[in-house]
Enzyme design. Structure first.
Site, PDB file in Angstrom:
ATOM      1  CG  ASN A 211      -1.766  -2.279  -4.980  1.00  0.00           C
ATOM      2  OD1 ASN A 211      -1.251  -1.848  -5.995  1.00  0.00           O
ATOM      3  ND2 ASN A 211      -2.829  -3.096  -5.010  1.00  0.00           N
ATOM      4  CG  ASP A 280      -4.461 -10.710  -1.468  1.00  0.00           C
ATOM      5  OD1 ASP A 280      -4.839 -11.284  -2.507  1.00  0.00           O
ATOM      6  OD2 ASP A 280      -3.264 -10.474  -1.214  1.00  0.00           O
ATOM      7  CE  LYS A 290     -14.033  13.151   5.939  1.00  0.00           C
ATOM      8  NZ  LYS A 290     -13.629  14.531   6.169  1.00  0.00           N
ATOM      9  CE  LYS A 338       1.356 -15.630  -4.286  1.00  0.00           C
ATOM     10  NZ  LYS A 338       2.071 -14.425  -4.070  1.00  0.00           N
ATOM     11  CE  LYS A 342      -2.958 -17.658  -5.849  1.00  0.00           C
ATOM     12  NZ  LYS A 342      -3.329 -16.282  -5.647  1.00  0.00           N
TER      13      LYS A 342
HETATM   14  O1  PMT Z   1       2.329  -1.898 -11.788  1.00  0.00           O
HETATM   15  P1  PMT Z   1       3.806  -1.672 -11.555  1.00  0.00           P
HETATM   16  O2  PMT Z   1       4.059  -0.432 -10.744  1.00  0.00           O
HETATM   17  O3  PMT Z   1       4.606  -1.714 -12.830  1.00  0.00           O
HETATM   18  O4  PMT Z   1       4.326  -2.865 -10.623  1.00  0.00           O
HETATM   19  C1  PMT Z   1       4.403  -4.159 -11.120  1.00  0.00           C
HETATM   20  C2  PMT Z   1       3.921  -5.188 -10.073  1.00  0.00           C
HETATM   21  C3  PMT Z   1       4.855  -5.187  -8.883  1.00  0.00           C
HETATM   22  C4  PMT Z   1       2.507  -4.862  -9.617  1.00  0.00           C
HETATM   23  C5  PMT Z   1       3.938  -6.590 -10.798  1.00  0.00           C
HETATM   24  O5  PMT Z   1       5.261  -6.891 -11.192  1.00  0.00           O
HETATM   25  C6  PMT Z   1       3.436  -7.700  -9.869  1.00  0.00           C
HETATM   26  O6  PMT Z   1       4.168  -8.297  -9.104  1.00  0.00           O
HETATM   27  N1  PMT Z   1       2.110  -7.982  -9.949  1.00  0.00           N
HETATM   28  C7  PMT Z   1       1.402  -8.943  -9.070  1.00  0.00           C
HETATM   29  C8  PMT Z   1       1.096  -8.292  -7.761  1.00  0.00           C
HETATM   30  C9  PMT Z   1       0.326  -9.204  -6.830  1.00  0.00           C
HETATM   31  O7  PMT Z   1      -0.791  -8.931  -6.551  1.00  0.00           O
HETATM   32  O8  PMT Z   1       0.986 -10.268  -6.439  1.00  0.00           O
HETATM   33  P2  PMT Z   1       0.367 -11.393  -5.425  1.00  0.00           P
HETATM   34  O9  PMT Z   1       1.538 -12.251  -5.132  1.00  0.00           O
HETATM   35  O10 PMT Z   1      -0.348 -10.737  -4.300  1.00  0.00           O
HETATM   36  O11 PMT Z   1      -0.696 -12.150  -6.297  1.00  0.00           O
HETATM   37  C10 PMT Z   1      -0.378 -13.316  -7.049  1.00  0.00           C
HETATM   38  C11 PMT Z   1      -1.175 -13.370  -8.326  1.00  0.00           C
HETATM   39  O12 PMT Z   1      -2.555 -13.525  -8.015  1.00  0.00           O
HETATM   40  C12 PMT Z   1      -1.050 -12.162  -9.217  1.00  0.00           C
HETATM   41  O13 PMT Z   1      -0.989 -12.580 -10.551  1.00  0.00           O
HETATM   42  C13 PMT Z   1      -2.338 -11.399  -8.943  1.00  0.00           C
HETATM   43  O14 PMT Z   1      -2.755 -10.649 -10.092  1.00  0.00           O
HETATM   44  C14 PMT Z   1      -3.312 -12.525  -8.638  1.00  0.00           C
HETATM   45  N2  PMT Z   1      -4.419 -12.179  -7.735  1.00  0.00           N
HETATM   46  C15 PMT Z   1      -4.191 -11.662  -6.496  1.00  0.00           C
HETATM   47  C16 PMT Z   1      -5.254 -11.400  -5.652  1.00  0.00           C
HETATM   48  C17 PMT Z   1      -6.568 -11.659  -6.105  1.00  0.00           C
HETATM   49  N3  PMT Z   1      -7.615 -11.396  -5.355  1.00  0.00           N
HETATM   50  N4  PMT Z   1      -6.748 -12.191  -7.330  1.00  0.00           N
HETATM   51  C18 PMT Z   1      -5.704 -12.438  -8.137  1.00  0.00           C
HETATM   52  O15 PMT Z   1      -5.891 -12.930  -9.263  1.00  0.00           O
END
Ligand code: PMT
Length: 404
Positions: A211, A280, A290, A338, A342
């Site tokens: 991403n 995710d 490949k 969330k 969580k």
């Molecule tokens: O890195 P930059 O370019 O500065 O950008 C910053 C950012 C946009 C990445 C940051 O501000 C941000 O939003 N980070 C969280 C991104 C994310 O994965 O969001 P989510 O809504 O999909 O996940 C929610 C939370 O669960 C997050 O804290 C994530 O770290 C966590 N997560 C997600 C998936 C997973 N398998 N395990 C997790 O712990």
């Protein structure tokens, strides 16, 4: 300002040794107790007697010349110091320390030191620019060593360029302001784990799913946490940012590795901030070869990765858990959901469709959601400023919880 502070000055061999004599005098005048170790090289420029007279302390030169039978000098000196300063630091001592070599009084003491170590390099401009020296400096920075950058100017070797050791009065000012800041560090003694950047989920030897996360948000948080006195571990996906000074960085590639790294740090953490953009889903099958083009569409089956934040929420006992939420709509609803699902203490939500917010930008726009149902919207600001705001909010919340 430096009254009562113990400073161990390690002097290695370069023409800037004369500046180390002035530095000893200024540190002593500022109230510090200064002890000195000199390398063999340093003694070719100035004798130990000069440093002894300026510091009014014994000067140490040889690991095996034990002055006091009741103690082992290099361990005793390392334990005594509130701060260790290597000035001037030659390419040689930087290289030895970066590689764990302990073959004289200074290098053995440096390995035994647990106090902050500051290094003030002084050398020829081309030596300072050499890739091996640069690599050693970067490695030491990643271990948490603090560098006092050399100045540009006339060098004793005749060159003009970067390599002059910082002036003694400026080093004294830097050390004084470091201790001044130390006094105001609300996170001192806290261990903070921060995740940053993207993960890469491999499909075949040349392709992966990832991403747009640059790591800027997480790295800004790690820098700020360090400034506030915390012991910081940054678990980072692949990014092109320099490791923040004073922060312990662990690099991972995929969501599974991030899960393992975070879970390993979790029991000893006080605060965990999950700003990484973790995949995710990952490809169910990973090909060792490949994958070849075929006619028609390609369907790749994906499977869920482990939800790290959710696992932490289930396992937490004393930890303060902060998650991020990257959304494109319904910020309030999704962020609050969330937070509850969580079992987090705080969610920082950004609408990544908003101009100036989210991935890759130097700025962000977020709303902070707390467990008590309150929220605080912050306007457009740099990620560095935002990191300060986030910690202000975390510290305030922790103080409120403690006073309940
Ligand atoms: O890195 P930059 O370019 O500065 O950008 C910053 C950012 C946009 C990445 C940051 O501000 C941000 O939003 N980070 C969280 C991104 C994310 O994965 O969001 P989510 O809504 O999909 O996940 C929610 C939370 O669960 C997050 O804290 C994530 O770290 C966590 N997560 C997600 C998936 C997973 N398998 N395990 C997790 O712990």
């Amino acid at each position: 300002m430096l009254k009562g502070k113990n400073i161990l000055l390690c002097v290695t061999g370069g023409i800037a040794v004369y500046k180390a004599a002035a530095l000893t005098s200024k540190l002593t005048q500022a109230g510090a107790s200064v002890k000195i170790i000199m390398s063999n090289g340093a003694q070719k420029f100035v004798t130990p007697l000069t440093f002894q007279a300026l510091s009014r302390n014994d000067v140490y030169t040889d690991t095996f010349d034990e002055k006091h039978p009741e103690s082992i000098a290099h361990i005793d000196l390392a334990d005594w110091a509130d701060l260790v300063l290597v000035a001037p630091a030659t390419a040689n001592i930087i290289g030895k320390l970066a590689n764990g070599i302990a073959d004289d009084m200074i290098s053995t003491t440096l390995l035994a030191a647990t106090a902050p170590v500051w290094i003030a390099p002084a050398m020829n401009v081309h030596m300072y620019d050499h890739p091996a020296v640069k690599r050693n400096i970067e490695r030491l920075q990643s271990y948490g060593y603090q560098f006092v950058e050399p100045n540009e100017g006339y060098l004793a070797c005749g060159y003009v360029g970067k390599g002059r050791m910082e002036e003694p009065e400026n080093i004294v000012k830097l050390i004084s302001s470091y201790w001044e800041k130390e006094k105001n560090q609300p996170l001192k003694g806290k261990k903070i784990v921060i995740t940053a950047g993207p993960t890469r989920e491999i499909l075949d030897p040349v392709r992966f799913f990832s991403n747009r996360s640059s790591g800027k948000m997480g790295y800004a948080l790690a820098e700020e946490a360090h400034q506030l006195g915390a012991d910081v571990t940054l678990i980072s996906g692949p990014v092109s940012l320099n490791p923040p000074i004073g922060v312990n960085v662990k690099y991972i590639e995929n969501a599974e590795e991030m899960y393992d790294a975070v879970l390993e740090e979790f029991p000893s953490a006080d605060i965990v901030i999950k700003s990484a953009a973790v995949a995710d889903y990952r490809p169910k099958q990973v090909s060792n070869e490949k994958m070849k083009k075929q006619d028609g569409d390609l369907i790749i089956q994906m499977e869920r990765t482990k939800d790290i934040l959710k696992t932490l929420g289930e396992r937490k006992d004393h930890q303060f858990l902060v998650g991020f939420a990257a959304e494109t709509s319904n910020l309030d609803e999704y962020a609050m959901s969330k937070l509850k699902r969580k079992n987090a203490d705080m969610i920082i939500a950004n609408n990544v469709n908003e101009k100036g917010a989210g991935f890759e930008e130097d700025t962000n726009i977020v709303t902070i959601y707390k467990k008590d149902g309150s929220n605080k919207r912050l306007g457009l600001m740099s990620k560095k400023e935002l990191a300060k705001e986030i910690f202000r909010e975390i510290v305030k919340t922790l103080q409120e919880e403690r006073s309940k």
